[in-house]
Write a protein that holds these residues in place. Structure first.
Motif, PDB file in Angstrom:
ATOM      1  N   VAL A 184       1.029  -1.091   0.108  1.00  0.00           N
ATOM      2  CA  VAL A 184      -0.117  -0.033  -0.084  1.00  0.00           C
ATOM      3  C   VAL A 184       0.910   1.026  -0.077  1.00  0.00           C
ATOM      4  O   VAL A 184       0.432   2.385  -0.757  1.00  0.00           O
ATOM      5  CB  VAL A 184      -0.945  -0.045   1.060  1.00  0.00           C
ATOM      6  N   ASP A 185       2.004   1.249   0.622  1.00  0.00           N
ATOM      7  CA  ASP A 185       2.712   2.136   0.625  1.00  0.00           C
ATOM      8  C   ASP A 185       3.427   2.458  -0.738  1.00  0.00           C
ATOM      9  O   ASP A 185       3.566   3.981  -0.998  1.00  0.00           O
ATOM     10  CB  ASP A 185       4.197   1.906   1.604  1.00  0.00           C
ATOM     11  N   ALA A 186       3.611   1.662  -1.567  1.00  0.00           N
ATOM     12  CA  ALA A 186       4.169   1.936  -2.806  1.00  0.00           C
ATOM     13  C   ALA A 186       3.040   2.509  -3.600  1.00  0.00           C
ATOM     14  O   ALA A 186       3.252   3.703  -4.353  1.00  0.00           O
ATOM     15  CB  ALA A 186       4.508   0.714  -3.506  1.00  0.00           C
ATOM     16  N   LEU A 202      -0.026 -16.689  -1.644  1.00  0.00           N
ATOM     17  CA  LEU A 202      -0.098 -15.659  -0.448  1.00  0.00           C
ATOM     18  C   LEU A 202       0.153 -14.201  -0.974  1.00  0.00           C
ATOM     19  O   LEU A 202      -0.524 -13.172  -0.420  1.00  0.00           O
ATOM     20  CB  LEU A 202       0.444 -15.845   0.837  1.00  0.00           C
ATOM     21  N   ARG A 203       1.331 -14.054  -1.644  1.00  0.00           N
ATOM     22  CA  ARG A 203       1.810 -12.938  -2.028  1.00  0.00           C
ATOM     23  C   ARG A 203       0.821 -12.184  -3.033  1.00  0.00           C
ATOM     24  O   ARG A 203       0.661 -11.054  -3.107  1.00  0.00           O
ATOM     25  CB  ARG A 203       3.357 -13.044  -2.707  1.00  0.00           C
ATOM     26  N   HIS A 204       0.453 -13.049  -3.998  1.00  0.00           N
ATOM     27  CA  HIS A 204      -0.428 -12.420  -4.920  1.00  0.00           C
ATOM     28  C   HIS A 204      -1.948 -12.024  -4.090  1.00  0.00           C
ATOM     29  O   HIS A 204      -2.300 -11.015  -4.566  1.00  0.00           O
ATOM     30  CB  HIS A 204      -0.883 -13.453  -6.027  1.00  0.00           C
ATOM     31  N   ALA A 205      -2.225 -12.840  -2.965  1.00  0.00           N
ATOM     32  CA  ALA A 205      -3.419 -12.357  -2.524  1.00  0.00           C
ATOM     33  C   ALA A 205      -3.148 -11.015  -1.834  1.00  0.00           C
ATOM     34  O   ALA A 205      -3.857 -10.308  -1.532  1.00  0.00           O
ATOM     35  CB  ALA A 205      -4.038 -13.428  -1.478  1.00  0.00           C
ATOM     36  N   ALA A 206      -1.849 -10.888  -1.126  1.00  0.00           N
ATOM     37  CA  ALA A 206      -1.383  -9.676  -0.690  1.00  0.00           C
ATOM     38  C   ALA A 206      -1.694  -8.562  -1.550  1.00  0.00           C
ATOM     39  O   ALA A 206      -1.949  -7.355  -1.125  1.00  0.00           O
ATOM     40  CB  ALA A 206      -0.080  -9.874  -0.053  1.00  0.00           C
ATOM     41  N   ALA A 207      -1.299  -8.905  -2.774  1.00  0.00           N
ATOM     42  CA  ALA A 207      -1.284  -7.714  -3.841  1.00  0.00           C
ATOM     43  C   ALA A 207      -2.702  -7.149  -3.989  1.00  0.00           C
ATOM     44  O   ALA A 207      -2.948  -6.105  -4.143  1.00  0.00           O
ATOM     45  CB  ALA A 207      -0.330  -8.010  -5.076  1.00  0.00           C
ATOM     46  N   ASP A 208      -3.575  -8.227  -4.001  1.00  0.00           N
ATOM     47  CA  ASP A 208      -4.945  -7.889  -4.213  1.00  0.00           C
ATOM     48  C   ASP A 208      -5.341  -7.034  -2.898  1.00  0.00           C
ATOM     49  O   ASP A 208      -6.154  -5.933  -3.091  1.00  0.00           O
ATOM     50  CB  ASP A 208      -5.814  -9.354  -4.158  1.00  0.00           C
ATOM     51  N   ALA A 209      -4.806  -7.297  -1.666  1.00  0.00           N
ATOM     52  CA  ALA A 209      -5.257  -6.690  -0.675  1.00  0.00           C
ATOM     53  C   ALA A 209      -4.837  -5.252  -0.694  1.00  0.00           C
ATOM     54  O   ALA A 209      -5.418  -4.354  -0.072  1.00  0.00           O
ATOM     55  CB  ALA A 209      -4.918  -7.398   0.623  1.00  0.00           C
ATOM     56  N   ALA A 210      -3.629  -5.154  -1.307  1.00  0.00           N
ATOM     57  CA  ALA A 210      -3.090  -3.797  -1.178  1.00  0.00           C
ATOM     58  C   ALA A 210      -3.658  -2.865  -2.212  1.00  0.00           C
ATOM     59  O   ALA A 210      -4.024  -1.458  -1.703  1.00  0.00           O
ATOM     60  CB  ALA A 210      -1.881  -3.844  -1.688  1.00  0.00           C
ATOM     61  N   VAL A 211      -4.196  -3.334  -3.236  1.00  0.00           N
ATOM     62  CA  VAL A 211      -5.247  -2.546  -4.140  1.00  0.00           C
ATOM     63  C   VAL A 211      -6.541  -2.179  -3.221  1.00  0.00           C
ATOM     64  O   VAL A 211      -6.645  -0.982  -3.282  1.00  0.00           O
ATOM     65  CB  VAL A 211      -5.391  -3.233  -5.451  1.00  0.00           C
ATOM     66  N   ALA A 212      -7.003  -3.240  -2.889  1.00  0.00           N
ATOM     67  CA  ALA A 212      -8.341  -3.020  -2.262  1.00  0.00           C
ATOM     68  C   ALA A 212      -8.075  -1.959  -1.020  1.00  0.00           C
ATOM     69  O   ALA A 212      -8.843  -1.191  -0.952  1.00  0.00           O
ATOM     70  CB  ALA A 212      -8.723  -4.337  -1.645  1.00  0.00           C
ATOM     71  N   ALA A 213      -7.136  -1.957  -0.250  1.00  0.00           N
ATOM     72  CA  ALA A 213      -6.750  -1.065   0.724  1.00  0.00           C
ATOM     73  C   ALA A 213      -6.531   0.348   0.078  1.00  0.00           C
ATOM     74  O   ALA A 213      -7.182   1.296   0.878  1.00  0.00           O
ATOM     75  CB  ALA A 213      -5.710  -1.427   1.722  1.00  0.00           C
ATOM     76  N   ALA A 214      -5.884   0.451  -0.730  1.00  0.00           N
ATOM     77  CA  ALA A 214      -5.536   1.819  -1.590  1.00  0.00           C
ATOM     78  C   ALA A 214      -6.982   2.567  -1.974  1.00  0.00           C
ATOM     79  O   ALA A 214      -7.013   3.477  -1.897  1.00  0.00           O
ATOM     80  CB  ALA A 214      -4.627   1.809  -2.650  1.00  0.00           C
ATOM     81  N   VAL A 215      -7.833   1.610  -2.345  1.00  0.00           N
ATOM     82  CA  VAL A 215      -9.168   1.946  -2.854  1.00  0.00           C
ATOM     83  C   VAL A 215     -10.077   2.505  -1.597  1.00  0.00           C
ATOM     84  O   VAL A 215     -10.592   3.433  -1.635  1.00  0.00           O
ATOM     85  CB  VAL A 215      -9.894   1.096  -3.551  1.00  0.00           C
ATOM     86  N   ASP A 247      -8.962   3.420   1.283  1.00  0.00           N
ATOM     87  CA  ASP A 247      -8.442   4.484   1.772  1.00  0.00           C
ATOM     88  C   ASP A 247      -8.826   6.055   0.843  1.00  0.00           C
ATOM     89  O   ASP A 247      -8.136   6.999   1.323  1.00  0.00           O
ATOM     90  CB  ASP A 247      -6.982   4.401   1.989  1.00  0.00           C
ATOM     91  N   GLY A 248      -9.314   5.716  -0.227  1.00  0.00           N
ATOM     92  CA  GLY A 248      -9.629   6.864  -0.750  1.00  0.00           C
ATOM     93  C   GLY A 248      -8.458   7.248  -1.862  1.00  0.00           C
ATOM     94  O   GLY A 248      -8.613   8.437  -2.285  1.00  0.00           O
ATOM     95  N   LEU A 249      -7.431   6.650  -2.069  1.00  0.00           N
ATOM     96  CA  LEU A 249      -6.290   7.068  -2.860  1.00  0.00           C
ATOM     97  C   LEU A 249      -6.586   6.811  -4.360  1.00  0.00           C
ATOM     98  O   LEU A 249      -6.192   7.602  -5.013  1.00  0.00           O
ATOM     99  CB  LEU A 249      -5.137   6.259  -2.707  1.00  0.00           C
ATOM    100  N   TYR A 250      -7.530   5.567  -4.542  1.00  0.00           N
ATOM    101  CA  TYR A 250      -7.697   5.500  -6.037  1.00  0.00           C
ATOM    102  C   TYR A 250      -9.136   5.094  -6.168  1.00  0.00           C
ATOM    103  O   TYR A 250      -9.658   4.566  -5.366  1.00  0.00           O
ATOM    104  CB  TYR A 250      -6.737   4.401  -6.529  1.00  0.00           C
ATOM    105  N   ALA A 251      -9.591   4.985  -7.186  1.00  0.00           N
ATOM    106  CA  ALA A 251     -10.685   4.573  -7.918  1.00  0.00           C
ATOM    107  C   ALA A 251     -10.399   3.351  -8.979  1.00  0.00           C
ATOM    108  O   ALA A 251      -9.616   3.772  -9.767  1.00  0.00           O
ATOM    109  CB  ALA A 251     -11.869   5.323  -8.317  1.00  0.00           C
TER     110      ALA A 251
END
Lengths: 139, 94
Positions: free
Chosen positions: A2-4, A47-60, A62-66
């Motif tokens: 998410v930081d990235a 697990l890593r790929h699921a974490a990438a999914d989770a990062a995108v979901a979290a960024a959305v 958090d209101g950073l992206y749509a």
């Protein structure tokens, strides 16, 4: 992760696009033609790929992206032989391997399909994200 | 016989459905040896391709593409001016 996503938000223009490409968490197969001869033991890759999914979901969230669009496709990697493909996956993927039983079934399949090449099959998702205005520029 | 990745071009077709690289300034994170970069760079105005794997990016740098700048750095160490690229592409790197 998410930081990235947060960081690059400040680098892209306000009307720009952030695109993420990563494999889905589904198992990657070894195939000859359309016959599945086994699956790649990819250790913790799902697990890593699921974490990438989770990062995108979290960024959305958090209101950073749509999210604009998400498209799935199949990514094939072909080897000249199953040994070559196995060596490539061992060397290129993190902690991944093709077991002996899959190698044996692949050799059998190659005898049934002369002239064919063994391949790995991965499902991959491409997601385009639009930075949301007023969410901080991340720089 | 060499390993051949995505000879069908499925990845670039999928990307083309969600983003245009035409005349855009692109930052690619996780470019590696440029497997994907080489497929779209000719359309882009410019590409900054980054990856912490020095050996891999050296391979891409050796291609000497005129509009591609290669940096051996990860996303966390990247210094880039604010709002200076149109597209950020996480290439299997998120």
């Amino acid at each position: 992760m998410v930081d990235a996503l947060r960081r690059v938000r400040g680098m892209v223009t306000v009307d720009g696009t952030v695109v993420d490409v990563h494999p889905t968490a589904s198992a990657s197969a070894i195939e000859v033609e359309t016959e599945v001869t086994g699956y790649i033991d990819a250790c913790d890759a799902p697990l890593r790929h699921a974490a990438a999914d989770a990062a995108v979901a979290a960024a959305v969230r958090d209101g950073l992206y749509a999210i604009e669009q998400a498209v799935e496709f199949t990514f094939y990697t072909y080897g000249g032989t199953i040994d070559e493909l196995r060596e490539y996956i061992r060397d290129s993927w993190r902690d991944a391997r093709i077991d002996e039983a899959t190698v044996g079934r692949t050799r059998d399949a190659l005898r049934r399909f002369p002239g064919s090449r063994p391949r790995s099959r991965e499902r991959v998702v491409v997601t385009s994200l639009r930075p949301r205005r007023g969410a901080g520029n991340g720089v | 016989m060499a390993i051949e990745e995505d000879p069908e071009g499925s990845e670039l077709r999928a990307l083309d459905r969600v983003v245009s690289f035409a005349s855009r300034r692109v930052l690619e994170i996780g470019s590696g040896d440029g497997r994907l970069t080489l497929r779209y760079a000719s359309k882009a105005a410019s590409v900054i391709a980054i990856d912490p794997d020095e050996e891999a990016v050296a391979g891409l740098a050796a291609e000497r593409l005129p509009n591609v700048e290669v940096r051996a750095v990860g996303a966390e160490g990247l210094e880039l001016a604010a709002h200076s690229v149109d597209v950020v592409l996480f290439a299997w790197s998120l």
